[in-house]
Write a protein that holds these residues in place. Sequence first.
Motif, PDB file in Angstrom:
ATOM      1  N   ALA A   1       3.604  11.637   2.091  1.00 17.74           N
ATOM      2  CA  ALA A   1       3.466  12.167   0.729  1.00 17.74           C
ATOM      3  C   ALA A   1       2.118  12.842   0.533  1.00 17.74           C
ATOM      4  O   ALA A   1       2.024  13.869  -0.143  1.00 17.74           O
ATOM      5  CB  ALA A   1       3.652  11.051  -0.295  1.00 17.74           C
TER       6      ALA A   1
ATOM      7  N   GLY B   1       3.390   6.886   2.518  1.00 17.83           N
ATOM      8  CA  GLY B   1       2.190   7.321   1.808  1.00 17.83           C
ATOM      9  C   GLY B   1       1.497   8.471   2.509  1.00 17.83           C
ATOM     10  O   GLY B   1       1.070   9.441   1.867  1.00 17.83           O
TER      11      GLY B   1
ATOM     12  N   ALA C   1       6.043   9.556  -2.759  1.00 24.02           N
ATOM     13  CA  ALA C   1       4.919   8.787  -3.291  1.00 24.02           C
ATOM     14  C   ALA C   1       5.414   7.520  -3.990  1.00 24.02           C
ATOM     15  O   ALA C   1       4.833   6.438  -3.820  1.00 24.02           O
ATOM     16  CB  ALA C   1       4.103   9.641  -4.255  1.00 24.02           C
TER      17      ALA C   1
ATOM     18  N   ALA D   1       0.837   7.988  -4.072  1.00 25.22           N
ATOM     19  CA  ALA D   1       0.856   7.933  -2.612  1.00 25.22           C
ATOM     20  C   ALA D   1      -0.344   7.163  -2.074  1.00 25.22           C
ATOM     21  O   ALA D   1      -0.196   6.335  -1.167  1.00 25.22           O
ATOM     22  CB  ALA D   1       0.877   9.346  -2.033  1.00 25.22           C
TER      23      ALA D   1
END
Length: 159
Positions: A75, A72, A41, A87
């Motif tokens: 995560a 992102g 993140a 994230a």
Amino acid sequence: MSYPPPGQYPPPGGYPEQPGGYPQQPGQQYWQEPQKGKGLAITALVLGIIALLFCWTVIGGILFGVLAAIFGLIALLSKKAGGTGLAITGLILGIIGLIIAVIIGVVAWGFLEETGFTDFTDCVNKANGDQTKIEQCESDFQRRVEDKFSITLTPEPTP
């Protein structure tokens, strides 16, 4: 009332049990394990910020934007990963940087096409290193830009 009441050491029933199963001794801090899984993140967030900062370079915006979006999403989809807010922020910043970079790239490509830059590069490539032909390509391109935008790229000499 203070805890424990004055004169009662240890308190009745002993000290309360702390996380990890060990009773805390007077004046002793217990160790807590740091949260794990925020690395992806944080990486997405940093890459998203870089994508926004370098979106004007087009390649930087596209490269870092795609990487921020990938990290992102990983995560967010990871079961162990923490930092959902980080994230999501990294994902959004990466997508925004990517979109801005693509828009700038399309506008720049249109401008270069409009001014005849591709014709100029073709002319220079066909010149095969002949300096007089390259200079002719440059003067043709300069004249085309001046005519297209009604500007003078080289100042006229003043008498």
